[in-house]
Design an enzyme around this catalytic site. Structure first.
Site, PDB file in Angstrom:
ATOM      1  N   CYS B  81       1.124  -1.224  -0.143  1.00  0.00           N
ATOM      2  CA  CYS B  81       0.013  -0.097  -0.025  1.00  0.00           C
ATOM      3  C   CYS B  81       0.730   1.221  -0.104  1.00  0.00           C
ATOM      4  O   CYS B  81       1.646   1.440  -0.929  1.00  0.00           O
ATOM      5  CB  CYS B  81      -0.966  -0.137   1.159  1.00  0.00           C
ATOM      6  SG  CYS B  81      -2.346   1.093   0.796  1.00  0.00           S
ATOM      7  N   HIS B 186      -3.487  -5.216  -0.174  1.00  0.00           N
ATOM      8  CA  HIS B 186      -3.347  -5.527   0.993  1.00  0.00           C
ATOM      9  C   HIS B 186      -3.185  -7.281   1.128  1.00  0.00           C
ATOM     10  O   HIS B 186      -4.320  -7.729   1.537  1.00  0.00           O
ATOM     11  CB  HIS B 186      -4.230  -5.232   2.124  1.00  0.00           C
ATOM     12  CG  HIS B 186      -3.847  -3.667   2.562  1.00  0.00           C
ATOM     13  ND1 HIS B 186      -3.186  -3.185   3.487  1.00  0.00           N
ATOM     14  CD2 HIS B 186      -4.502  -2.533   1.786  1.00  0.00           C
ATOM     15  CE1 HIS B 186      -3.113  -1.827   3.360  1.00  0.00           C
ATOM     16  NE2 HIS B 186      -3.884  -1.438   2.553  1.00  0.00           N
ATOM     17  N   GLU B 188      -1.988  -9.040   3.419  1.00  0.00           N
ATOM     18  CA  GLU B 188      -2.134  -9.512   4.977  1.00  0.00           C
ATOM     19  C   GLU B 188      -3.488  -9.361   5.118  1.00  0.00           C
ATOM     20  O   GLU B 188      -3.997  -9.964   6.253  1.00  0.00           O
ATOM     21  CB  GLU B 188      -1.304  -8.541   5.610  1.00  0.00           C
ATOM     22  CG  GLU B 188      -1.870  -7.228   6.048  1.00  0.00           C
ATOM     23  CD  GLU B 188      -1.838  -6.175   4.969  1.00  0.00           C
ATOM     24  OE1 GLU B 188      -1.402  -6.425   3.689  1.00  0.00           O
ATOM     25  OE2 GLU B 188      -1.891  -4.902   5.121  1.00  0.00           O
TER      26      GLU B 188
END
Lengths: 260, 207
Positions: B81, B186, B188
């Protein structure tokens, strides 16, 4: 193509999850952690957790619990309730929240939203608006878990919050909350037309058709729901199947033999 | 495998750390640039504004340490990001700010590159490969990843563009230059597909 999200909302009160009707008549629906585990294992699009008594009781956001919860959440996790300053946001983000939702504090201190957006980015700041329909058909915004009339209208408040850097609006109809009678389409449409940021519709979902309706006819970017998932056999995955059949883009489940 | 997650004060560190722990990596949160020298892999996370992010990176010695371990020593780096956007040459956000300059390109607001939809771009969007890459091993083309951003990386050369997503216009999803990787999405927070991408980064061996 961007997908329409289906977001289970978890209302957290004292030591467990609750769900009410019209922000009242709370029913206990179970502990928080197992609910998060189940939603995570079913690969929901996102999760919202709101501590509904934090602002009323003037509690600090519960950093330790949020840390335990986020441990079980591999999808975006938004946490709200009782946020009044930037330090609390830092601590929630460190505890594993990905976004924070601000409601009551924004009315007294709109600069908080601006400062949070500047420091953490607009994408991190969700402004939660609880709105009620008045007898004359107009709408008003309420703070402190729907107990205080703020004298703002949802349209003007959403515009102001977007202007101050909010990344998303979570718009809840107090009248429809927990009724499962469907979203307040007029309310949602007024707000989605007024702002250019994504609006998450909340309050009233009772079946999949309600979700399809608010996306197709009121412009919602995401649908939040609680009762339908707590009290009926309907599921987020079922909602997405129904939405897909209705021509709404939804996130597909990841399929790969290599992934474990 | 030791992974250092750069803590320059602006990341969603907990999510990134946990995602790597989940796939069996040894993760340290690097609170000081010196910690980068012990790691095999470096992750630059980030949410927030470009200018503030770069101030944090340059102000406390991160930028020069990253340059040394990533560009000179060749350790694999994954920017996520804002961490990905700061790999660019410059960012345009209230004036022009220099980035780390690891991958030539500029960071522009989505509406400045032709997007007329709601900004920020929030939610799950399918990622389309422009070229085969080790980062996507085992991940089908057009898998959904989670995005949340208002600015986008515009690489100077198509050679660095690995994958895009569509939000009214083509938006850079993944960039790469040698051992330097960047994801706008993202991983994660992208459930199984994201975990697989992180696993691929962890298993990548620079040649």
């Amino acid at each position: 193509m961007l997908k329409i999200r289906v977001i289970p909302t978890l209302l957290w009160k004292d030591f467990g999850l609750v769900k009410g009707v019209g922000f009242d008549s709370w029913r206990r629906v179970g502990p928080v952690l197992p609910a998060i585990k189940v939603y995570n294992s079913r690969d929901v699009d996102e999760l919202f957790l709101v501590d509904i008594t934090a602002s009323i009781e003037d509690n600090q956001p519960d950093h330790d619990s949020v840390s335990d919860f986020s441990e079980e959440c591999s999808v975006p996790f938004t946490v709200g309730g009782g946020i009044t300053n930037l330090q609390q946001i830092v601590s929630l983000l460190h505890a594993g929240a990905d976004k924070v939702a601000i409601n009551t504090a924004a009315y007294a201190n709109p600069d908080l939203v601006e400062a949070a957006a500047k420091r953490f980015g607009a994408q991190c700041v969700v402004v939660s608006i609880d709105a009620k329909r008045h007898a004359d058909g107009s709408y008003g915004c309420y703070s402190l878990a729907a107990t205080v009339d703020t004298a703002k209208t949802p349209v003007e408040w959403a515009k102001e919050m977007a202007g101050r850097g909010a990344g998303e609006i979570l718009l809840t109809s107090i009248d429809r909350d927990g009724t499962m009678l469907g979203y307040d389409l007029e309310l949602v449409e007024q707000v989605t037309k007024a702002v250019d940021i994504p609006v998450i519709a909340s309050g009233g979902a009772g079946n999949y058709a309600h979700m399809i309706d608010v996306v197709k006819n009121a412009g919602a970017s995401a649908v939040a729901a609680a009762s339908i998932f707590h009290f009926t056999e309907q599921t987020p995955a079922g909602a997405k199947n129904a939405m897909q059949e209705a021509g709404i883009p939804v996130r597909r489940n990841f399929v790969s033999s290599a992934a474990k | 495998m030791k992974i250092a997650v750069v803590n320059y004060g602006m990341g969603n560190l907990a999510s990134v750390r946990r995602a790597f722990e989940d796939i069996g990596a040894e993760v340290t949160v690097a609170n000081h640039p010196a910690a980068l020298y012990d790691a095999n892999r470096i992750v630059l996370p980030g949410v927030g504004a470009f200018t503030e992010g770069m101030e944090c990176l340059t102000g406390s010695g991160w930028a020069s340490a990253l340059h040394e371990v990533v560009i000179q020593q060749g350790k694999p780096l994954l920017g996520i990001c804002l961490g990905m956007q700061m790999l660019a040459t410059s960012g345009h956000e209230g004036g022009e700010t220099n980035g780390l300059g690891f991958i030539p390109g500029k960071v522009r607001r989505l509406d400045a590159i032709g997007c007329k939809l709601r900004i920020p771009h929030v939610g799950w969007n399918d990622v389309s490969y422009r070229k085969a890459d080790v980062l996507f091993d085992g991940i089908p083309d057009l898998s959904d990843f989670y995005f949340v951003h208002s600015f986008a990386f515009v690489p100077e050369s198509q050679e660095h563009l690995i994958a895009t997503t569509s939000y009214d216009c083509d938006v850079t999803a993944v960039v790469r230059s040698g051992n330097v990787f960047g994801c706008q999405c993202h991983p994660e927070k992208s459930s199984k597909a994201g975990r697989q991408l992180l696993r691929n980064f962890m298993n990548y061996v620079p040649c």
